[in-house]
Design a protein around this motif. Structure first.
Motif, PDB file in Angstrom:
ATOM      1  N   ARG A  68       1.821  -0.105  -4.762  1.00 34.47           N
ATOM      2  CA  ARG A  68       2.558  -0.634  -3.611  1.00 34.47           C
ATOM      3  C   ARG A  68       2.788   0.516  -2.638  1.00 34.47           C
ATOM      4  O   ARG A  68       2.725   1.691  -3.010  1.00 34.47           O
ATOM      5  CB  ARG A  68       3.893  -1.245  -4.064  1.00 34.47           C
ATOM      6  CG  ARG A  68       4.890  -0.240  -4.563  1.00 34.47           C
ATOM      7  CD  ARG A  68       6.051  -0.860  -5.343  1.00 34.47           C
ATOM      8  NE  ARG A  68       6.520  -2.090  -4.782  1.00 34.47           N
ATOM      9  CZ  ARG A  68       7.176  -3.026  -5.489  1.00 34.47           C
ATOM     10  NH1 ARG A  68       7.420  -2.838  -6.779  1.00 34.47           N
ATOM     11  NH2 ARG A  68       7.594  -4.125  -4.922  1.00 34.47           N
ATOM     12  N   PRO A  69       3.039   0.239  -1.364  1.00 35.34           N
ATOM     13  CA  PRO A  69       3.302   1.312  -0.401  1.00 35.34           C
ATOM     14  C   PRO A  69       4.601   2.044  -0.735  1.00 35.34           C
ATOM     15  O   PRO A  69       5.559   1.442  -1.235  1.00 35.34           O
ATOM     16  CB  PRO A  69       3.422   0.568   0.937  1.00 35.34           C
ATOM     17  CG  PRO A  69       2.802  -0.774   0.709  1.00 35.34           C
ATOM     18  CD  PRO A  69       3.024  -1.092  -0.724  1.00 35.34           C
ATOM     19  N   HIS A 109       6.411   0.714  -9.599  1.00 36.25           N
ATOM     20  CA  HIS A 109       4.948   0.610  -9.642  1.00 36.25           C
ATOM     21  C   HIS A 109       4.460   0.035 -10.963  1.00 36.25           C
ATOM     22  O   HIS A 109       3.650  -0.895 -10.982  1.00 36.25           O
ATOM     23  CB  HIS A 109       4.314   1.989  -9.418  1.00 36.25           C
ATOM     24  CG  HIS A 109       4.417   2.480  -8.002  1.00 36.25           C
ATOM     25  ND1 HIS A 109       3.529   2.095  -7.019  1.00 36.25           N
ATOM     26  CD2 HIS A 109       5.303   3.316  -7.401  1.00 36.25           C
ATOM     27  CE1 HIS A 109       3.866   2.670  -5.880  1.00 36.25           C
ATOM     28  NE2 HIS A 109       4.930   3.420  -6.085  1.00 36.25           N
ATOM     29  N   THR A 110       4.955   0.570 -12.066  1.00 31.99           N
ATOM     30  CA  THR A 110       4.443   0.148 -13.368  1.00 31.99           C
ATOM     31  C   THR A 110       4.813  -1.292 -13.696  1.00 31.99           C
ATOM     32  O   THR A 110       4.085  -1.958 -14.448  1.00 31.99           O
ATOM     33  CB  THR A 110       4.967   1.082 -14.477  1.00 31.99           C
ATOM     34  OG1 THR A 110       6.410   1.111 -14.428  1.00 31.99           O
ATOM     35  CG2 THR A 110       4.421   2.484 -14.295  1.00 31.99           C
ATOM     36  N   SER A 117       1.745  -5.125  -4.659  1.00 32.26           N
ATOM     37  CA  SER A 117       2.769  -5.749  -3.823  1.00 32.26           C
ATOM     38  C   SER A 117       2.792  -5.041  -2.477  1.00 32.26           C
ATOM     39  O   SER A 117       2.625  -3.827  -2.394  1.00 32.26           O
ATOM     40  CB  SER A 117       4.147  -5.649  -4.485  1.00 32.26           C
ATOM     41  OG  SER A 117       5.161  -6.108  -3.604  1.00 32.26           O
ATOM     42  N   ALA A 118       2.993  -5.822  -1.416  1.00 36.78           N
ATOM     43  CA  ALA A 118       3.108  -5.236  -0.070  1.00 36.78           C
ATOM     44  C   ALA A 118       4.522  -4.762   0.205  1.00 36.78           C
ATOM     45  O   ALA A 118       4.775  -4.103   1.220  1.00 36.78           O
ATOM     46  CB  ALA A 118       2.683  -6.259   0.978  1.00 36.78           C
ATOM     47  N   ILE A 157      -6.192  -3.548  -3.954  1.00 35.74           N
ATOM     48  CA  ILE A 157      -5.749  -2.334  -3.252  1.00 35.74           C
ATOM     49  C   ILE A 157      -6.477  -2.195  -1.918  1.00 35.74           C
ATOM     50  O   ILE A 157      -5.869  -1.863  -0.890  1.00 35.74           O
ATOM     51  CB  ILE A 157      -5.967  -1.095  -4.142  1.00 35.74           C
ATOM     52  CG1 ILE A 157      -4.948  -1.086  -5.281  1.00 35.74           C
ATOM     53  CG2 ILE A 157      -5.867   0.184  -3.320  1.00 35.74           C
ATOM     54  CD1 ILE A 157      -5.150   0.033  -6.281  1.00 35.74           C
ATOM     55  N   GLU A 158      -7.776  -2.462  -1.918  1.00 30.17           N
ATOM     56  CA  GLU A 158      -8.538  -2.371  -0.674  1.00 30.17           C
ATOM     57  C   GLU A 158      -8.033  -3.387   0.353  1.00 30.17           C
ATOM     58  O   GLU A 158      -7.939  -3.086   1.550  1.00 30.17           O
ATOM     59  CB  GLU A 158     -10.021  -2.579  -0.957  1.00 30.17           C
ATOM     60  CG  GLU A 158     -10.665  -1.439  -1.735  1.00 30.17           C
ATOM     61  CD  GLU A 158     -12.173  -1.614  -1.873  1.00 30.17           C
ATOM     62  OE1 GLU A 158     -12.706  -2.591  -1.312  1.00 30.17           O
ATOM     63  OE2 GLU A 158     -12.809  -0.772  -2.540  1.00 30.17           O
ATOM     64  N   GLN A 159      -7.694  -4.592  -0.084  1.00 29.73           N
ATOM     65  CA  GLN A 159      -7.184  -5.618   0.835  1.00 29.73           C
ATOM     66  C   GLN A 159      -5.818  -5.224   1.370  1.00 29.73           C
ATOM     67  O   GLN A 159      -5.527  -5.421   2.561  1.00 29.73           O
ATOM     68  CB  GLN A 159      -7.111  -6.963   0.116  1.00 29.73           C
ATOM     69  CG  GLN A 159      -8.476  -7.552  -0.225  1.00 29.73           C
ATOM     70  CD  GLN A 159      -8.382  -8.804  -1.078  1.00 29.73           C
ATOM     71  OE1 GLN A 159      -7.330  -9.118  -1.649  1.00 29.73           O
ATOM     72  NE2 GLN A 159      -9.475  -9.544  -1.170  1.00 29.73           N
ATOM     73  N   LEU A 160      -4.955  -4.676   0.507  1.00 29.19           N
ATOM     74  CA  LEU A 160      -3.631  -4.235   0.956  1.00 29.19           C
ATOM     75  C   LEU A 160      -3.756  -3.126   1.985  1.00 29.19           C
ATOM     76  O   LEU A 160      -3.116  -3.165   3.055  1.00 29.19           O
ATOM     77  CB  LEU A 160      -2.811  -3.762  -0.242  1.00 29.19           C
ATOM     78  CG  LEU A 160      -1.459  -3.109   0.082  1.00 29.19           C
ATOM     79  CD1 LEU A 160      -0.513  -4.123   0.716  1.00 29.19           C
ATOM     80  CD2 LEU A 160      -0.831  -2.506  -1.176  1.00 29.19           C
ATOM     81  N   ASN A 161      -4.555  -2.113   1.679  1.00 23.44           N
ATOM     82  CA  ASN A 161      -4.720  -0.994   2.605  1.00 23.44           C
ATOM     83  C   ASN A 161      -5.315  -1.445   3.939  1.00 23.44           C
ATOM     84  O   ASN A 161      -4.977  -0.906   5.000  1.00 23.44           O
ATOM     85  CB  ASN A 161      -5.601   0.078   1.975  1.00 23.44           C
ATOM     86  CG  ASN A 161      -4.907   0.797   0.827  1.00 23.44           C
ATOM     87  OD1 ASN A 161      -3.723   0.580   0.578  1.00 23.44           O
ATOM     88  ND2 ASN A 161      -5.648   1.627   0.116  1.00 23.44           N
TER      89      ASN A 161
END
Length: 569
Positions: A68-69, A109-110, A117-118, A157-161
């Motif tokens: 997550r960010p 995170h864990t 999650s965004a 992760i690629e979609q979130l970024n």
């Protein structure tokens, strides 16, 4: 120091606005710039964050990395290091020991497992060793997935970024390992969204691993990427503090950061690196550039942020007034008067709708659509069968087809036959194929019902038996005039009565369809050029009508018990 204090105050103010306001609006609605940090795993991204903070920490444990960010706010202030955690429940900053902050972030995170999650984790560190700036650390790109679950995590992760990369307000800090510039994998992801590199800064880490590749003849070309990196791309090459795995750092991180910076600059200076290219080398040059860029970005953001805040203030003020007005109108002691006032406004607006003052595309229809929906409406109400029983569930006062003729004459076998006649060259109802509502639709309706009534002649053949029955048995003599009246009453008056009832149902259904356009007309007056031409109550009552079930116009008999307005209102 005065300049540093002003910069810190500016960042604190904008950060406070962001945490308090943007949390309610979302990032898409608030003009707040920010730095986002991307890169693959093991390229030095975490060590860059530590260098910006001026101390060592490790928030992520395990093999999956961040999911997550993480928003990190660095504040350069005198005194020892202080860490803060933004509580998502209270939206308040809470000072915590570094070890406890690490546990909270690691758990955030864990707990996601193989998901992402965004929703960001927000941290702040205050220290005399910090750089004044704010960054959003995004989950690192993963190049290898050992199983299906890990492969899905890579895609997520690629979609979130990508959602962060595509936001034009985000300045991208792309971390890559120094080396062959043609193999910068994360930079290719950036190129997809920022092909001109107007908001991209490349940080090439682990410079000391490639000292042996540098010579006096190639040092400038190496820093420029041997032509593989665009000239307009802002880029830095640096060495971050590092030490053997499993061993504690040999000295404080701040001292190691300074030593590595000096080593980078000394090495490239010894190779005859020019002043222009030397400004692209070392952590100090990078941090100085980032502080200046941060100051420029957030200074430029003050205007849009203030404009947005004023808009929000105006919107909130208007909303408070609307809520006060709603509370007054919803007062039980005033409810009846409020509903009556809304009804009067609603009825008055019908006049404007019929006169053509209409800015609505609701319920616009051709005559073909209008008649088909009219017939379907009465079919839904329930048509009485031949044995006279009422359909199950139909209310006692529901209209039936039996009360009026659905077609003007038996010569029209179906509705399609009647529609074909209305659209024929001999008849051609005006605006038959035009989607209209309001007064124009009503004038077309009047033309259609006039055609319908033209078929109200006596079509039955009068037989001798009918005449004799009309004479009947009476003590007094029956005149031929009375016989004719009886025959006409039976063969002409009753069919005409059913056709007139058809006209009434058509008009009634038409006005039912105008309810939504009327409400839209009332709502649309607020802020329009015509607002001053109409009563101020129209827009006020429109909001009340939409928000209150008791005043919302119903569209069918099935909703009549829960509304104050009947279908014929």
């Amino acid at each position: 120091m005065a300049s540093q204090s002003i910069k810190g105050d500016l960042l604190n103010v904008l950060s406070e606005i962001k945490t308090r306001v943007q949390d309610k609006l979302g990032t898409a609605d608030f003009p707040m710039p920010q730095f986002i940090l991307i890169g693959g795993q093991s390229v030095g991204k975490s060590r860059l964050i530590e260098s910006l903070a001026g101390e060592q920490f490790n928030f992520i444990s395990g093999t999956l990395g961040s999911r997550r960010p993480t928003v990190l706010e660095f504040r350069n202030v005198p005194g020892p290091s202080k860490w803060y955690w933004l509580d998502s429940q209270t939206n308040q900053w809470q000072q915590r020991p570094t070890s406890q902050v690490q546990e909270l972030v690691s758990k955030a995170h864990t707990d996601l497992g193989n998901n992402i999650s965004a929703e960001a984790v927000n941290l702040r560190v205050e220290s005399s060793s910090c750089v004044d700036m704010q960054i959003v650390d995004l989950p690192g790109y993963r190049g290898f997935a050992r199983d299906e679950a890990a492969s899905q995590l890579v895609t997520k992760i690629e979609q979130l970024n990508k959602t962060f990369l595509e936001d034009d307000r985000n300045v991208i800090l792309c971390v890559e390992e120094a080396g062959d510039a043609a193999n910068l994998w994360a930079l290719r992801k950036v190129t997809e969204v920022d092909p001109d590199y107007k908001r991209t800064i490349l940080i090439r880490s682990k410079l000391d691993k490639y000292y042996s590749d540098l010579t006096r003849s190639n040092v400038h070309q190496w820093l420029e990427g041997f032509g593989d990196l665009p000239k307009n791309l802002t880029k830095f090459a640096l060495t971050l503090p590092h030490w053997s795995d499993g061993q504690p750092p040999p000295k404080p991180l701040v001292e190691m950061r300074k030593d590595q910076d000096q080593q980078d600059r000394d090495k490239l200076s010894s190779l005859g690196c020019s002043k222009k290219h030397l400004d692209m080398v070392g952590f100090d040059n990078f941090s100085s550039y980032m502080e200046k860029r941060t100051e420029i970005m957030f200074t430029q953001a003050i205007g849009p942020v203030m404009a947005k805040m004023k808009d929000l203030e105006q919107a909130m003020t208007t909303r408070v007034e609307e809520i006060k007005d709603e509370m007054e109108q919803a007062d039980p002691s005033q409810m009846l008067a409020s509903v009556r006032a809304c009804g009067v406004s609603f009825a008055n607006c019908l006049t404007y709708i019929m006169e053509g003052y209409i800015r609505s595309n609701i319920n616009r229809m051709t005559l073909d659509t209008e008649l088909r929906e009219f017939h379907e409406y009465h079919e839904r109400l329930g048509r009485k069968p031949a044995d006279g029983e009422r359909p199950p569930g139909a209310p006692k006062d529901a209209p039936h087809y039996d009360t009026f003729d659905v077609l003007p004459t038996e010569d029209f076998g179906t509705l399609d036959d009647y529609l074909q006649h209305l659209n024929s060259d001999t008849m051609k109802v005006p605006a038959y194929d035009v989607e209209i509502n309001g007064g124009a639709q009503f004038r077309r309706l009047m033309y259609e019902v006039e055609v319908f009534l033209r078929f109200s002649e006596v079509g039955n053949e009068i037989k001798k038996k009918d005449v004799l029955q009309s004479f009947g048995i009476s003590m007094s003599s029956v005149t031929w005039r009375e016989v004719v009246v009886k025959l006409l009453n039976h063969n002409a008056h009753l069919p005409l009565q059913r056709r007139i009832m058809y006209v009434g149902e058509r008009v009634k259904w038409f006005f039912m369809q105008q309810k939504e356009p009327i409400v839209q007309f009332m709502k649309g007056l607020k802020g329009s050029p015509d607002e001053k031409l109409f009563s101020v109550n129209f827009s006020r009552h429109a909001a009340f009508i939409e928000d209150r079930r008791t005043t919302r116009p119903s569209r069918s008999w099935s909703s009549r018990p829960t509304t104050l307005w009947s279908t014929g209102s």
